[in-house]
Design a protein around this motif. Structure first.
Motif, short mmCIF file in Angstrom:
data_model
loop_
_atom_site.label_atom_id
_atom_site.label_comp_id
_atom_site.label_asym_id
_atom_site.label_seq_id
_atom_site.Cartn_x
_atom_site.Cartn_y
_atom_site.Cartn_z
N ALA B 467 0.85 -1.18 0.00
CA ALA B 467 0.00 0.00 0.00
C ALA B 467 0.89 1.23 0.00
O ALA B 467 1.84 1.33 0.78
CB ALA B 467 -0.90 0.01 1.23
N VAL B 473 -3.10 0.50 -3.79
CA VAL B 473 -2.78 -0.87 -3.35
C VAL B 473 -2.34 -1.67 -4.56
O VAL B 473 -2.97 -1.61 -5.62
CB VAL B 473 -3.99 -1.54 -2.66
CG1 VAL B 473 -3.62 -2.92 -2.13
CG2 VAL B 473 -4.52 -0.66 -1.53
N PHE B 498 -9.44 -4.14 2.18
CA PHE B 498 -8.95 -2.79 2.48
C PHE B 498 -10.10 -1.79 2.65
O PHE B 498 -9.86 -0.64 2.98
CB PHE B 498 -8.02 -2.28 1.37
CG PHE B 498 -6.57 -2.65 1.57
CD1 PHE B 498 -6.11 -3.92 1.29
CD2 PHE B 498 -5.66 -1.72 2.08
CE1 PHE B 498 -4.77 -4.26 1.49
CE2 PHE B 498 -4.33 -2.05 2.29
CZ PHE B 498 -3.89 -3.32 1.99
N CYS B 500 -11.77 -0.31 0.37
CA CYS B 500 -11.48 0.83 -0.51
C CYS B 500 -12.15 0.59 -1.86
O CYS B 500 -12.55 -0.53 -2.17
CB CYS B 500 -9.96 1.00 -0.67
SG CYS B 500 -9.16 -0.27 -1.68
N ALA B 538 -2.88 -9.51 2.29
CA ALA B 538 -3.65 -8.27 2.45
C ALA B 538 -3.84 -7.98 3.94
O ALA B 538 -3.68 -6.84 4.40
CB ALA B 538 -4.99 -8.40 1.74
N ILE B 542 -2.53 -4.79 6.00
CA ILE B 542 -3.46 -3.96 6.79
C ILE B 542 -3.00 -3.89 8.26
O ILE B 542 -3.02 -2.83 8.88
CB ILE B 542 -4.90 -4.52 6.68
CG1 ILE B 542 -5.41 -4.31 5.25
CG2 ILE B 542 -5.82 -3.87 7.70
CD1 ILE B 542 -6.66 -5.11 4.91
N LEU B 562 -9.64 0.00 9.10
CA LEU B 562 -9.27 0.72 7.89
C LEU B 562 -10.50 0.97 7.05
O LEU B 562 -11.35 0.09 6.91
CB LEU B 562 -8.27 -0.16 7.11
CG LEU B 562 -7.51 0.47 5.96
CD1 LEU B 562 -6.64 1.62 6.43
CD2 LEU B 562 -6.64 -0.61 5.30
N TRP B 565 -8.71 4.32 3.07
CA TRP B 565 -7.39 4.86 3.41
C TRP B 565 -7.43 5.90 4.52
O TRP B 565 -6.66 6.86 4.59
CB TRP B 565 -6.65 5.39 2.18
CG TRP B 565 -5.17 5.33 2.35
CD1 TRP B 565 -4.28 6.37 2.22
CD2 TRP B 565 -4.36 4.20 2.71
NE1 TRP B 565 -2.99 5.97 2.48
CE2 TRP B 565 -3.02 4.63 2.77
CE3 TRP B 565 -4.65 2.85 2.99
CZ2 TRP B 565 -1.96 3.77 3.10
CZ3 TRP B 565 -3.60 2.00 3.32
CH2 TRP B 565 -2.28 2.47 3.36
#
Lengths: 165, 763
Positions: B467, B473, B498, B500, B538, B542, B562, B565
């Motif tokens: 990241a 990412v 994530f 995101c 992942a 994280i 998280l 971001w």
């Protein structure tokens, strides 16, 4: 046969909307000319026997196997490759439809399929499913099983009608 | 994770969509380097011959030629390659073993010059007797393809399984599996012995086998249309006695493979020519050459199946003969899987399976979608229907009576089923209208259940996720994008973890110098093997981000989560980018997470590790048979796979539909036809593959999401299973329609008509 056969032939064509001139050897195929001389590698060569359709381009709007067309045969013609389909950075409705419907997997047949579909929809803006199957049967897709391509062509037809409106 | 899934299952386009619909996607065929030469090979016109003389001096002196390979240029190399058995030479050594065997190679300025130079290579052959079929190769007086056994290994097996190299003449490998009590046969009411034949297809990947290689400064670098770059690197290191750290393999997009693009194909010749010439070399085969390089395995399958009168499966003895072609390639592995999968997802008291790889003077056979499961399923699912009809039982009921239950081990020591088999069977029965409606003359319905273990055998996989300062990412793993949509699946999984937007996750280009190890994109292993490594990577990444943020915010990492971001603490969002730049400086930082997965080695499991997952393909077909011509029209075809969790629904559907159409081709017409040892229908103009016009009137692929898979979010591997049931379902439907059984593929009008005629003659 002339004893003074020229080593190259001058051709002038409209390539993806722009005037393009070149000298080509008489035996050079259009697919190789596009890929190697013009750097347009979106045109793919699959069987190289005018059967699988991966190399399909549009010559004056009609789909053609560029692996079985001499480059000089495109002299004076308008040639459209996959690179020439998007206008001003916006995808063509056929490209949008293939994207939205995930009508591709490995993507190797996709440029040819999209150009084939483009030609179909130009000739017939509202084809029925049987017509789409017939047209698409000109090209091979080994990945998708065709159903999602047929659906993408239907979707593209819808998008094109909406664009016109 | 909490809350509804956002990226997983989202109806967003595939990540490779823009590149692929605009023609911008780069494949190995598109790679061109300055001063690049072009390679072509001379192929044997003989199916089996001793090479008594080669003179390539005239070829080497041909204009434009930079390098020529013949057998005398292989000194100092380990000149043969293969999976378990190293029997395939870079170019012919003492003998050629099939029409198309590579004898010499040339690199020249243009392909045309290379072709002209090949014509000037003088080769003298002393023809030998030929074996073109399994039966011919096994005949007592058959010539041996290999007079002395080539080097090779037999891998370790666990309980009940065993492997043997060269157990008989022209048999390069034998796999056996036995479990249970042989006395079970004696307890059965009936024993049915049937024989099935399976014809071979060509993969017909549109992008040919192709490599661009350069050897400069002691470094080998290649771009290859290859689905297992790390084993390829290792094999090239062995062949060229070259250190692995000085070999770099790049894998761009692959124009499909369906199994064909594992291990050496064009690579050794391209590398050797590049080494000899000092210039980059491109070796791109033609489609004819693809047909002479790799195929599926034809097979003869003999089953003796013991059942009770009420349809309980008791025991089965199987003998499978695979046509391996001229070199072993992946045949030992395919034998292992065919032999292991032959009994299907059913309960048995006794199993005794044997699978032999028989060498013939034909195109080498290798991995093909289904990997032995296609051959096994064709025979097993045909015979189950035949047995049901002989006993006067319903073909669906007999399956249901014997199906393994969710969680039940396949065989002793194995993992349990991770799909509810009856649920899938009910689904395809419902979709096809099984047992409903009026019967129409000439119409029938058939059902079949395709079955394979998935995830490969004992595969290790490693993944990296990093990241960036601003929350980009990057997924870095060795799974190649070969059309299946893995870039999409993996980036969506990471986006989900994530929390995101999917657009913030990218899939790194594959370069063996920096990409973490992967054994290969095959065996439907990406989601269940690499997927588990990736999920760990992942989560590791994280965890590092959260640990950093916790230190900055002076709290416990457990109190943070998280999101887009930012780290969320007590419902308050703290943007990570400024926090990172405060700590690491304005140029920022990257957080890197790693993840590893490998099934545990387990000697009680027959294949030395429990299978990671089971891939099931349920299929149902409705056919109409023209009793005058024997022509079979598939009116309706339903296939269903279980994705466990569909990470991208369209990609899952497309996999099953593509697989089903491949199965339809195999069932009805698609086959490599040999006249003796000569392949008659070579390449597109003569070889028929399914086209859009071959689509059944009604065609559905239903992706189940049963949720029991070992991959991220309950996902399972898929994409092969859709092919597995199709041929048997169609054969079963034909018997349902007109009462004849065809046990040999393809189910051509000639065979169906012959069966109908035989039935008419003896009512």
């Amino acid at each position: 046969m002339s004893s003074a056969a020229p080593e190259t032939i001058s051709i002038a064509l409209t390539l993806n909307g722009r005037a393009h001139s070149a000298r080509v050897a008489p035996e050079v195929m259009l697919a190789d000319f596009l890929r190697e001389s013009c750097g347009l590698t979106g045109t793919k060569i699959g069987c190289d026997q005018a059967t699988c359709g991966a190399c399909t381009v549009l010559i004056d709007g009609a789909p053609a196997a560029s692996c079985a067309t001499f480059a000089w045969q495109a002299d004076g013609a308008a040639v459209t490759t996959i690179e020439g389909l998007a206008a001003n950075g916006a995808l063509d409705p056929v490209q949008e439809a293939f994207k939205a419907k995930s009508a591709f997997q490995c993507g190797y047949c996709t440029p040819g399929m999209i150009l084939l579909a483009k030609a179909l929809l130009t000739a017939n803006p509202a084809p029925d499913r049987a017509t789409i199957r017939d047209w698409i049967s000109a090209n091979v897709c080994r990945c998708t099983g065709y159903q999602m391509i047929v659906e993408a062509v239907e979707d593209a037809a819808r998008r094109m009608r909406e664009t016109v409106r | 994770m909490s809350g509804p899934l956002r990226a997983v299952g989202a109806a967003l386009p595939r990540v490779d969509a823009d590149l692929k619909v605009t023609g911008a996607a780069r494949y190995t065929v598109d790679v061109a380097l300055p001063r690049m030469l072009h390679a072509k090979v001379l192929r044997s016109p003989h199916a089996h011959a001793r090479v008594t003389h080669i003179d390539a001096r005239a070829a080497a002196a041909t204009p434009g030629v930079a390098a020529v390979i013949t057998r005398d240029k292989l000194n100092g190399l380990n000149a043969t390659y293969g999976y378990f058995i190293k029997d395939q030479p870079i170019v012919a050594l003492d003998k050629v073993r099939y029409i198309g065997d590579m004898v010499a190679a040339v690199a020249a300025e243009t392909e045309e010059q290379a072709v002209r130079a090949l014509e000037r290579i003088e080769v003298r052959y002393e023809p030998l007797p030929t074996v073109a079929t399994i039966e011919a190769a096994l005949a007592a007086d058959a010539p041996a393809l290999f007079e002395t056994p080539p080097p090779g290994i037999v891998p370790a097996y666990g309980t009940g399984a065993s492997g043997f190299k060269d157990p008989a003449k022209n048999v390069c490998y034998r796999f056996c599996y036995t479990t249970g009590d042989p006395a079970a046969f004696a307890r059965a009411d009936h024993v049915f012995a049937d024989e099935f034949r399976f014809s071979r297809m060509q993969h017909y990947h549109l992008e040919p086998f192709v490599t661009v290689a350069r050897v400069e400064g002691g470094e080998i670098e290649l771009w290859s249309s290859c689905q297992n770059p790390f084993p390829l690197r290792k094999e090239l290191a062995r062949v060229f006695n070259h250190p692995e750290q000085a070999i770099r393999v790049h894998v761009p997009f692959i124009g499909a493979g369906y199994g064909a693009k594992n291990n050496c194909k064009t690579e050794p010749i391209a590398v050797l020519l590049a080494k000899m010439s000092g210039r980059p070399v491109r070796f791109c085969m033609t489609q004819e050459e693809n047909f002479l390089t790799q195929s599926q395995h034809a097979a003869i399958l003999k089953l003796e199946t013991a059942v009770s009168r009420d349809g309980r499966f008791i025991a089965r003895k199987s003998e499978i003969l695979l046509d391996a072609g001229a070199y072993s390639d992946a045949s030992p592995l395919v034998a292992e899987k065919a032999g292991y999968r032959i009994n299907g997802p059913y309960r048995w008291e006794y199993i005794d399976s044997r699978c032999d790889c028989v060498m013939t003077n034909t195109t080498p056979a290798g991995p093909f979608r289904g990997f032995g499961g296609t051959q096994a399923g064709w025979a097993s699912e045909s015979q189950i229907d035949m047995i049901a009809r002989r006993l006067g039982l319903d073909p669906v009921a007999i399956r249901k009576k014997n199906l393994l239950k969710l969680g039940e081990a396949y065989v002793p020591g194995e993992s349990g089923m991770d799909s509810d088999l009856a649920e899938g069977l009910d689904l395809v029965c419902r979709e096809i209208g099984y047992g409903r409606g009026e019967r129409t003359k000439g119409r029938g319905i058939g059902i079949a259940i395709g079955f394979k273990d998935s995830g490969g055998v004992n595969k290790p996989a490693e993944a990296q996720v990093k990241a960036t300062t601003t929350g980009g990412v990057i997924v870095n793993c060795g799974t190649v994008e070969i059309g299946q949509g893995i870039q999409t699946a993996f980036t969506r999984i990471v986006a989900e973890l994530f929390a995101c937007p999917p657009a913030r996750v990218a899939y790194a280009a594959i370069n063996t110098d920096v990409t973490p190890f992967d054994q290969g994109t095959n065996a439907s292993s990406a989601i269940v093997v690499m997927g588990q490594a990736l999920e760990r990577a992942a989560r590791d990444c994280i965890a590092r981000v959260l640990a950093f943020a916790a230190a900055e915010l002076k709290c416990a990492a457990e109190d943070l989560r998280l999101e887009n971001w930012s780290v969320i603490k007590d419902n308050q969002a703290h943007a990570l980018a400024p926090m990172i730049m405060r700590h690491f400086g304005g140029t920022g930082f990257e957080f890197v997470g790693r993840g590893f997965f490998k099934p545990e080695t387990d000697h009680h499991a027959p294949l030395e590790a429990k299978c990671v997952s089971w891939e099931i393909g349920w299929g149902a077909a409705e056919v109409e048979v023209d009793e005058e011509t024997g022509r079979v029209a598939v009116k309706k075809l339903v296939v269903s796979g279980d994705a466990g969790r569909a990470i991208h629904k369209d990609a899952c559907r497309g996999q099953d539909e593509g697989a089903a159409m491949m199965g339809l081709g195999q069932a009805l017409f698609e086959t490599m036809r040999y006249d003796g040892a000569e392949l008659v229908n070579i390449a597109a103009a003569k070889y028929r593959v399914p086209l859009a016009n071959d689509l059944p009137e009604s065609f559905r692929a239903v992706t189940q999401e049963q949720g029991h898979g070992p991959g991220p979010f309950g996902a399972k591997g898929m994409g092969e299973a859709g092919m597995l049931p199709v041929a048997a379902a169609i054969a079963n439907a034909i018997e349902d329609a007109v009462g004849v059984r065809v046990t040999s593929l393809p189910l051509s009008p000639e065979k169906v008509l012959a069966a109908l005629d035989a039935k008419r003659e003896k009512p």
